[in-house]
Scaffold this motif. Structure first.
Motif, PDB file in Angstrom:
ATOM      1  N   VAL A  26       0.869  -1.183   0.000  1.00 32.85           N
ATOM      2  CA  VAL A  26       0.000   0.000   0.000  1.00 32.85           C
ATOM      3  C   VAL A  26       0.905   1.233   0.000  1.00 32.85           C
ATOM      4  CG1 VAL A  26      -1.844   1.251   1.190  1.00 32.85           C
ATOM      5  CG2 VAL A  26      -1.751  -1.259   1.337  1.00 32.85           C
ATOM      6  N   PRO A  27       1.094   1.873  -1.168  1.00 27.48           N
ATOM      7  CA  PRO A  27       1.935   3.073  -1.199  1.00 27.48           C
ATOM      8  C   PRO A  27       1.173   4.291  -0.658  1.00 27.48           C
ATOM      9  CG  PRO A  27       1.828   2.000  -3.363  1.00 27.48           C
ATOM     10  CD  PRO A  27       0.723   1.440  -2.521  1.00 27.48           C
ATOM     11  N   THR A  28       1.811   5.068   0.236  1.00 27.22           N
ATOM     12  CA  THR A  28       1.184   6.287   0.769  1.00 27.22           C
ATOM     13  C   THR A  28       2.251   7.368   0.929  1.00 27.22           C
ATOM     14  OG1 THR A  28       1.558   6.141   3.173  1.00 27.22           O
ATOM     15  CG2 THR A  28      -0.191   4.748   2.275  1.00 27.22           C
ATOM     16  N   MET A  29       1.736   8.573   1.204  1.00 21.93           N
ATOM     17  CA  MET A  29       2.637   9.673   1.569  1.00 21.93           C
ATOM     18  C   MET A  29       2.451  10.021   3.042  1.00 21.93           C
ATOM     19  SD  MET A  29       3.016  12.062  -1.758  1.00 21.93           S
ATOM     20  CE  MET A  29       1.499  12.958  -1.557  1.00 21.93           C
ATOM     21  N   VAL A  87       6.593  -1.466   7.569  1.00 24.86           N
ATOM     22  CA  VAL A  87       6.394  -0.091   7.109  1.00 24.86           C
ATOM     23  C   VAL A  87       7.708   0.334   6.471  1.00 24.86           C
ATOM     24  CG1 VAL A  87       5.775   2.264   7.725  1.00 24.86           C
ATOM     25  CG2 VAL A  87       4.797   0.354   9.018  1.00 24.86           C
ATOM     26  N   PHE A  88       7.633   0.663   5.190  1.00 25.69           N
ATOM     27  CA  PHE A  88       8.838   1.053   4.454  1.00 25.69           C
ATOM     28  C   PHE A  88       8.925   2.571   4.448  1.00 25.69           C
ATOM     29  CE2 PHE A  88      10.914   1.489   0.061  1.00 25.69           C
ATOM     30  CZ  PHE A  88      12.189   1.343   0.570  1.00 25.69           C
ATOM     31  N   LEU A  89       9.962   3.098   5.051  1.00 23.78           N
ATOM     32  CA  LEU A  89      10.135   4.553   5.227  1.00 23.78           C
ATOM     33  C   LEU A  89      11.479   4.981   4.639  1.00 23.78           C
ATOM     34  CD1 LEU A  89       9.066   4.798   8.975  1.00 23.78           C
ATOM     35  CD2 LEU A  89       8.116   6.259   7.199  1.00 23.78           C
ATOM     36  N   PRO A  90      11.608   4.978   3.335  1.00 25.42           N
ATOM     37  CA  PRO A  90      12.913   5.318   2.755  1.00 25.42           C
ATOM     38  C   PRO A  90      13.187   6.820   2.867  1.00 25.42           C
ATOM     39  CG  PRO A  90      11.286   5.055   1.026  1.00 25.42           C
ATOM     40  CD  PRO A  90      10.592   4.724   2.320  1.00 25.42           C
ATOM     41  N   SER A  91      14.448   7.185   2.962  1.00 23.82           N
ATOM     42  CA  SER A  91      14.820   8.605   2.894  1.00 23.82           C
ATOM     43  C   SER A  91      14.800   9.023   1.419  1.00 23.82           C
ATOM     44  CB  SER A  91      16.218   8.799   3.453  1.00 23.82           C
ATOM     45  OG  SER A  91      17.148   8.111   2.626  1.00 23.82           O
ATOM     46  N   VAL A  92      14.857  10.341   1.199  1.00 24.54           N
ATOM     47  CA  VAL A  92      14.924  10.845  -0.181  1.00 24.54           C
ATOM     48  C   VAL A  92      16.202  10.318  -0.859  1.00 24.54           C
ATOM     49  CG1 VAL A  92      15.114  12.941  -1.600  1.00 24.54           C
ATOM     50  CG2 VAL A  92      13.507  12.882   0.324  1.00 24.54           C
ATOM     51  N   GLU A  93      17.285  10.235  -0.098  1.00 20.48           N
ATOM     52  CA  GLU A  93      18.564   9.758  -0.677  1.00 20.48           C
ATOM     53  C   GLU A  93      18.498   8.273  -1.022  1.00 20.48           C
ATOM     54  OE1 GLU A  93      18.360  11.411   2.333  1.00 20.48           O
ATOM     55  OE2 GLU A  93      18.727  13.321   1.311  1.00 20.48           O
ATOM     56  N   VAL A 129       6.327   5.069  -7.989  1.00 21.52           N
ATOM     57  CA  VAL A 129       5.522   3.854  -7.820  1.00 21.52           C
ATOM     58  C   VAL A 129       6.196   2.673  -8.537  1.00 21.52           C
ATOM     59  CG1 VAL A 129       3.293   2.767  -8.352  1.00 21.52           C
ATOM     60  CG2 VAL A 129       3.345   5.057  -7.350  1.00 21.52           C
ATOM     61  N   THR A 130       6.760   2.926  -9.702  1.00 17.43           N
ATOM     62  CA  THR A 130       7.514   1.870 -10.391  1.00 17.43           C
ATOM     63  C   THR A 130       8.657   1.382  -9.501  1.00 17.43           C
ATOM     64  OG1 THR A 130       6.989   2.829 -12.536  1.00 17.43           O
ATOM     65  CG2 THR A 130       8.843   1.301 -12.476  1.00 17.43           C
ATOM     66  N   LYS A 131       9.359   2.326  -8.893  1.00 20.57           N
ATOM     67  CA  LYS A 131      10.467   1.956  -8.004  1.00 20.57           C
ATOM     68  C   LYS A 131       9.965   1.159  -6.799  1.00 20.57           C
ATOM     69  CE  LYS A 131      13.697   5.073  -7.093  1.00 20.57           C
ATOM     70  NZ  LYS A 131      14.976   4.406  -7.414  1.00 20.57           N
ATOM     71  N   LEU A 132       8.839   1.597  -6.216  1.00 20.81           N
ATOM     72  CA  LEU A 132       8.300   0.863  -5.063  1.00 20.81           C
ATOM     73  C   LEU A 132       7.916  -0.564  -5.463  1.00 20.81           C
ATOM     74  CD1 LEU A 132       6.134   3.702  -3.470  1.00 20.81           C
ATOM     75  CD2 LEU A 132       8.146   2.616  -2.424  1.00 20.81           C
ATOM     76  N   PHE A 133       7.391  -0.714  -6.684  1.00 18.96           N
ATOM     77  CA  PHE A 133       7.021  -2.063  -7.152  1.00 18.96           C
ATOM     78  C   PHE A 133       8.266  -2.936  -7.307  1.00 18.96           C
ATOM     79  CE2 PHE A 133       2.851  -0.711  -9.535  1.00 18.96           C
ATOM     80  CZ  PHE A 133       2.276  -0.414  -8.315  1.00 18.96           C
ATOM     81  N   THR A 134       9.296  -2.386  -7.931  1.00 20.00           N
ATOM     82  CA  THR A 134      10.473  -3.222  -8.191  1.00 20.00           C
ATOM     83  C   THR A 134      11.300  -3.418  -6.907  1.00 20.00           C
ATOM     84  OG1 THR A 134      11.703  -1.293  -8.958  1.00 20.00           O
ATOM     85  CG2 THR A 134      10.638  -2.614 -10.639  1.00 20.00           C
ATOM     86  N   MET A 135      11.295  -2.418  -6.038  1.00 17.94           N
ATOM     87  CA  MET A 135      12.000  -2.561  -4.753  1.00 17.94           C
ATOM     88  C   MET A 135      11.349  -3.628  -3.884  1.00 17.94           C
ATOM     89  SD  MET A 135      12.357   1.385  -3.637  1.00 17.94           S
ATOM     90  CE  MET A 135      13.778   2.390  -4.029  1.00 17.94           C
ATOM     91  N   SER A 136      10.004  -3.604  -3.854  1.00 13.48           N
ATOM     92  CA  SER A 136       9.290  -4.483  -2.916  1.00 13.48           C
ATOM     93  C   SER A 136       9.019  -5.855  -3.537  1.00 13.48           C
ATOM     94  CB  SER A 136       7.957  -3.857  -2.508  1.00 13.48           C
ATOM     95  OG  SER A 136       7.068  -3.844  -3.608  1.00 13.48           O
ATOM     96  N   GLN A 137       8.955  -5.909  -4.854  1.00 14.82           N
ATOM     97  CA  GLN A 137       8.575  -7.146  -5.545  1.00 14.82           C
ATOM     98  C   GLN A 137       7.256  -7.690  -4.999  1.00 14.82           C
ATOM     99  OE1 GLN A 137      11.975  -9.705  -6.051  1.00 14.82           O
ATOM    100  NE2 GLN A 137      13.192  -7.966  -6.699  1.00 14.82           N
ATOM    101  N   ALA A 138       6.353  -6.775  -4.619  1.00 14.65           N
ATOM    102  CA  ALA A 138       5.041  -7.183  -4.110  1.00 14.65           C
ATOM    103  C   ALA A 138       4.234  -7.866  -5.219  1.00 14.65           C
ATOM    104  CB  ALA A 138       4.292  -5.965  -3.583  1.00 14.65           C
TER     105      ALA A 138
END
Ligand code: AMP
Length: 275
Positions: A26-29, A87-93, A129-138
């Motif tokens: 579930v991607p959120t801000m 809960v995935f909380l990545p930094s901007v970096e 969102v593409t990055k979140l998909f490939t990072m998480s492989q959900a």
């Protein structure tokens, strides 16, 4: 479990998948409200493991002031997410390391409505969102119909790029008076908050008129006028569109959607309903 790096996330998801779990994302801000939590509930009902990401994505804010004012409350969000697996909380970096230079752009669908009024917004959204998909492989990702155009764009690039993930759209949660729940609502003063219900009313009124067979042009003009009268200083658009392509339509031959964006009290709100 709180995860801040891609490496940790990948390792955790690999372990879950080795156990045969279906993984939901579930991607959120952040600045979570019941609308977000309804997506989380749905994910928990459908998936063995659930990741919620919280990332206020600078690339999808065309307006620096909007980014600066975006509500952030990590401690409160984490308390609300107690039952989720990660809960995935990545930094901007972490999300955009030095040298980052790629963009996902969805033509046509991304160039209309919000795309016109928030240049770069959908490129930023589609890229993260593409990055979140490939990072998480959900296996499955959950998005709200509240952001209808975003949902259609996500479906489009997932198909176009053959991303191995299923997209689930979830209904819009509303306040008791009909106002769509949004993190931006908390920026409204009391008077503007009360007046903001006009947005949902305008959608409903225009939908009724179109269903009765009245011309869409007239129904939309009446809706825009009602928004101005209620106190919306600017109405970016109120349009009747094909529900999938978001091309404007004048009559109801295929599933259609009414979409609106307007500002009140300096806060820009969006909403949409099926027709
Ligand atoms: P945001 O944090 O605003 O990027 O939203 C994260 C996700 O929650 C998106 O998929 C939104 O469409 C969804 N969402 C936001 N508000 C609502 C709502 N009122 N009802 C259902 N889903 C929502």
């Amino acid at each position: 479990m709180i995860v801040r790096t891609v490496a940790e996330l990948r390792a955790q998801v690999a372990a879950w998948k080795a156990d045969g779990a279906v993984v939901g994302l579930v991607p959120t801000m952040g600045a979570l409200h019941d609308g977000h939590l309804s997506l989380v509930e749905r994910a928990r009902a459908e998936c063995g493991r659930v990741i919620v990401s919280i990332f206020v994505n600078p690339k999808q804010f065309n307006n620096p002031e909007d980014l600066a004012k975006y509500p952030r409350d990590e401690a409160r969000d984490l308390a609300l997410l107690e039952g989720v697996d990660a809960v995935f909380l990545p930094s901007v970096e972490e999300m955009y390391p030095a040298g980052f230079a790629s963009t996902v752009h969805v033509e046509r669908l991304g160039d209309r409505l919000e795309g016109t009024h928030r240049p770069g917004h959908f490129d930023g959204m589609a890229t993260v969102v593409t990055k979140l998909f490939t990072m998480s492989q959900a296996d499955v990702a959950f998005f709200g119909e509240k952001d209808w155009q975003q949902l259609q764009i996500v479906r489009r690039f997932v198909t176009d790029l053959n991303l191995p993930i299923r997209i689930e759209g979830c209904p819009t949660l509303r306040e008791a008076d009909g106002l769509a729940m949004s993190s931006r609502n908390r920026r409204l003063g009391a008077q503007a908050r009360a007046a903001a219900v006009a947005m949902h009313d305008a959608l409903q009124g225009a939908a009724r008129a179109v269903r009765r067979g009245e011309g869409a042009d007239m129904a939309l003009r009446v809706g825009v006028e009602a928004l101005h009268v209620a106190g919306f200083a600017t109405v970016d658009y109120l349009e009747l569109c094909d529900a999938e392509t978001l091309e404007p339509v004048g009559t109801l031959s295929r599933p259609a959607r009414l979409l609106v964006a307007a500002s009140i009290d300096g806060v820009r709100l969006i909403d949409n309903i099926a027709v």
